[in-house]
Design a protein around this motif. Sequence first.
Motif, PDB file in Angstrom:
ATOM      1  N   THR A   1       0.821  -1.212   0.000  1.00 50.54           N
ATOM      2  CA  THR A   1       0.000   0.000   0.000  1.00 50.54           C
ATOM      3  C   THR A   1       0.857   1.266   0.000  1.00 50.54           C
ATOM      4  O   THR A   1       0.405   2.325   0.438  1.00 50.54           O
ATOM      5  CB  THR A   1      -0.931   0.000   1.223  1.00 50.54           C
ATOM      6  OG1 THR A   1      -0.157  -0.143   2.427  1.00 50.54           O
ATOM      7  CG2 THR A   1      -1.925  -1.143   1.153  1.00 50.54           C
ATOM      8  N   LEU A   2       2.066   1.167  -0.499  1.00 45.28           N
ATOM      9  CA  LEU A   2       2.955   2.330  -0.554  1.00 45.28           C
ATOM     10  C   LEU A   2       2.363   3.442  -1.409  1.00 45.28           C
ATOM     11  O   LEU A   2       1.721   3.181  -2.434  1.00 45.28           O
ATOM     12  CB  LEU A   2       4.308   1.927  -1.142  1.00 45.28           C
ATOM     13  CG  LEU A   2       5.252   1.109  -0.262  1.00 45.28           C
ATOM     14  CD1 LEU A   2       6.455   0.665  -1.097  1.00 45.28           C
ATOM     15  CD2 LEU A   2       5.702   1.910   0.950  1.00 45.28           C
ATOM     16  N   PRO A   3       2.625   4.687  -1.046  1.00 47.81           N
ATOM     17  CA  PRO A   3       2.212   5.810  -1.898  1.00 47.81           C
ATOM     18  C   PRO A   3       3.060   5.854  -3.168  1.00 47.81           C
ATOM     19  O   PRO A   3       4.077   5.162  -3.274  1.00 47.81           O
ATOM     20  CB  PRO A   3       2.471   7.037  -1.015  1.00 47.81           C
ATOM     21  CG  PRO A   3       3.577   6.601  -0.110  1.00 47.81           C
ATOM     22  CD  PRO A   3       3.311   5.144   0.171  1.00 47.81           C
ATOM     23  N   ASP A   4       2.645   6.673  -4.112  1.00 49.99           N
ATOM     24  CA  ASP A   4       3.342   6.734  -5.400  1.00 49.99           C
ATOM     25  C   ASP A   4       4.799   7.147  -5.256  1.00 49.99           C
ATOM     26  O   ASP A   4       5.637   6.781  -6.089  1.00 49.99           O
ATOM     27  CB  ASP A   4       2.626   7.705  -6.348  1.00 49.99           C
ATOM     28  CG  ASP A   4       1.272   7.168  -6.799  1.00 49.99           C
ATOM     29  OD1 ASP A   4       1.041   5.950  -6.664  1.00 49.99           O
ATOM     30  OD2 ASP A   4       0.456   7.977  -7.282  1.00 49.99           O
ATOM     31  N   ASP A   5       5.134   7.914  -4.237  1.00 48.84           N
ATOM     32  CA  ASP A   5       6.517   8.339  -4.030  1.00 48.84           C
ATOM     33  C   ASP A   5       7.253   7.427  -3.049  1.00 48.84           C
ATOM     34  O   ASP A   5       8.303   7.789  -2.512  1.00 48.84           O
ATOM     35  CB  ASP A   5       6.584   9.784  -3.539  1.00 48.84           C
ATOM     36  CG  ASP A   5       5.885   9.994  -2.199  1.00 48.84           C
ATOM     37  OD1 ASP A   5       5.204   9.063  -1.709  1.00 48.84           O
ATOM     38  OD2 ASP A   5       6.011  11.106  -1.635  1.00 48.84           O
ATOM     39  N   GLY A   6       6.722   6.241  -2.834  1.00 49.12           N
ATOM     40  CA  GLY A   6       7.334   5.307  -1.907  1.00 49.12           C
ATOM     41  C   GLY A   6       8.602   4.693  -2.466  1.00 49.12           C
ATOM     42  O   GLY A   6       8.940   4.853  -3.649  1.00 49.12           O
ATOM     43  N   PRO A   7       9.334   3.985  -1.633  1.00 45.89           N
ATOM     44  CA  PRO A   7      10.606   3.393  -2.045  1.00 45.89           C
ATOM     45  C   PRO A   7      10.420   2.217  -2.992  1.00 45.89           C
ATOM     46  O   PRO A   7       9.351   1.598  -3.046  1.00 45.89           O
ATOM     47  CB  PRO A   7      11.215   2.932  -0.719  1.00 45.89           C
ATOM     48  CG  PRO A   7      10.022   2.637   0.141  1.00 45.89           C
ATOM     49  CD  PRO A   7       8.999   3.673  -0.227  1.00 45.89           C
ATOM     50  N   THR A   8      11.475   1.884  -3.702  1.00 46.24           N
ATOM     51  CA  THR A   8      11.502   0.692  -4.539  1.00 46.24           C
ATOM     52  C   THR A   8      12.910   0.128  -4.511  1.00 46.24           C
ATOM     53  O   THR A   8      13.888   0.855  -4.290  1.00 46.24           O
ATOM     54  CB  THR A   8      11.039   0.999  -5.982  1.00 46.24           C
ATOM     55  OG1 THR A   8      10.819  -0.237  -6.691  1.00 46.24           O
ATOM     56  CG2 THR A   8      12.053   1.843  -6.733  1.00 46.24           C
ATOM     57  N   GLY A   9      13.015  -1.181  -4.700  1.00 44.96           N
ATOM     58  CA  GLY A   9      14.317  -1.818  -4.661  1.00 44.96           C
ATOM     59  C   GLY A   9      14.944  -1.845  -3.291  1.00 44.96           C
ATOM     60  O   GLY A   9      16.165  -1.775  -3.153  1.00 44.96           O
ATOM     61  N   ARG A  10      14.126  -1.953  -2.239  1.00 50.16           N
ATOM     62  CA  ARG A  10      14.628  -1.967  -0.859  1.00 50.16           C
ATOM     63  C   ARG A  10      14.165  -3.251  -0.156  1.00 50.16           C
ATOM     64  O   ARG A  10      13.335  -3.994  -0.663  1.00 50.16           O
ATOM     65  CB  ARG A  10      14.122  -0.750  -0.096  1.00 50.16           C
ATOM     66  CG  ARG A  10      14.379   0.582  -0.789  1.00 50.16           C
ATOM     67  CD  ARG A  10      15.792   1.062  -0.658  1.00 50.16           C
ATOM     68  NE  ARG A  10      15.958   2.368  -1.301  1.00 50.16           N
ATOM     69  CZ  ARG A  10      15.675   3.533  -0.719  1.00 50.16           C
ATOM     70  NH1 ARG A  10      15.190   3.558   0.512  1.00 50.16           N
ATOM     71  NH2 ARG A  10      15.864   4.664  -1.374  1.00 50.16           N
ATOM     72  N   PHE A  11      14.698  -3.445   1.036  1.00 52.12           N
ATOM     73  CA  PHE A  11      14.417  -4.620   1.856  1.00 52.12           C
ATOM     74  C   PHE A  11      13.995  -4.112   3.230  1.00 52.12           C
ATOM     75  O   PHE A  11      14.750  -3.394   3.882  1.00 52.12           O
ATOM     76  CB  PHE A  11      15.689  -5.464   1.935  1.00 52.12           C
ATOM     77  CG  PHE A  11      15.572  -6.787   2.647  1.00 52.12           C
ATOM     78  CD1 PHE A  11      14.356  -7.420   2.854  1.00 52.12           C
ATOM     79  CD2 PHE A  11      16.727  -7.429   3.103  1.00 52.12           C
ATOM     80  CE1 PHE A  11      14.283  -8.636   3.500  1.00 52.12           C
ATOM     81  CE2 PHE A  11      16.672  -8.645   3.746  1.00 52.12           C
ATOM     82  CZ  PHE A  11      15.448  -9.256   3.945  1.00 52.12           C
TER      83      PHE A  11
END
Length: 243
Positions: free
Chosen positions: A224-234
């Motif tokens: 449910t991350l917002p559009d500016d949320g992180p990607t490629g993380r753990f």
Amino acid sequence: MSERTIALVTGANKGIGYEIAAGLGALGWSVGVGARDDRRREAAVEKLRACGIDAFGVPLDVTDDASTAAAARLIEDEAGHLDVLVNNAAIAGGFPQEPTRVDPATVRTVVETNVIGVIRVTNAMMPLLRRSAAPRIVNMSSSVGSLTRQAGPAAEQTTGPIAVAYAPSKSFLNAVTLQYARELSGTNVLINAACPGYVATDLNGFRGVRTPAQGAAIAITLATLPDDGPTGRFFDDAGQVPW
């Protein structure tokens, strides 16, 4: 086509996967319960529906090309798009798994489900995800997938026993997650790896100290991350986990 928010959770007939499906369904989403066992899948769907969740069964063996393609067609027919994919299905491979004793076939089998299965399902669902306004992919990893934690002085306490099939499969999955994030950079697809913590499930003989619902929480957050949320993380519940 329906404008419902649609999620697919693999390995969702029990444990963490079931709780992820329940959590996403509680948001009012329509949730596909992906599982290869017909009886367990339909029992999970019935249980979710009894709780007021819009759930539907998705026959899915992540190790099989034809099964995965059929699952994509089912979701195409059901909704025409997919908003969230949670790659949760995994196996441990049996123990012991000391490197000097393991049967190489065990490693191959675990990687086939835990890594190649994720690639197979993700690629099959990608056309449907691209139709979403906010597509999210969550790959369920583990603390044992962190090479940093595995190499630390307290590895036995933080990542459990030596497991040359299971633990490296989660490190491999983390690396795969990074490669997807690189390819999908600049798109609206956000993909991250999730660490549920040491959850009591049949995968570990119910030795974990967290409940499946607790383990599902981080997946729901990343779904449910917002559009500016992180990607490629753990991530785990406490924040970002070192690779």
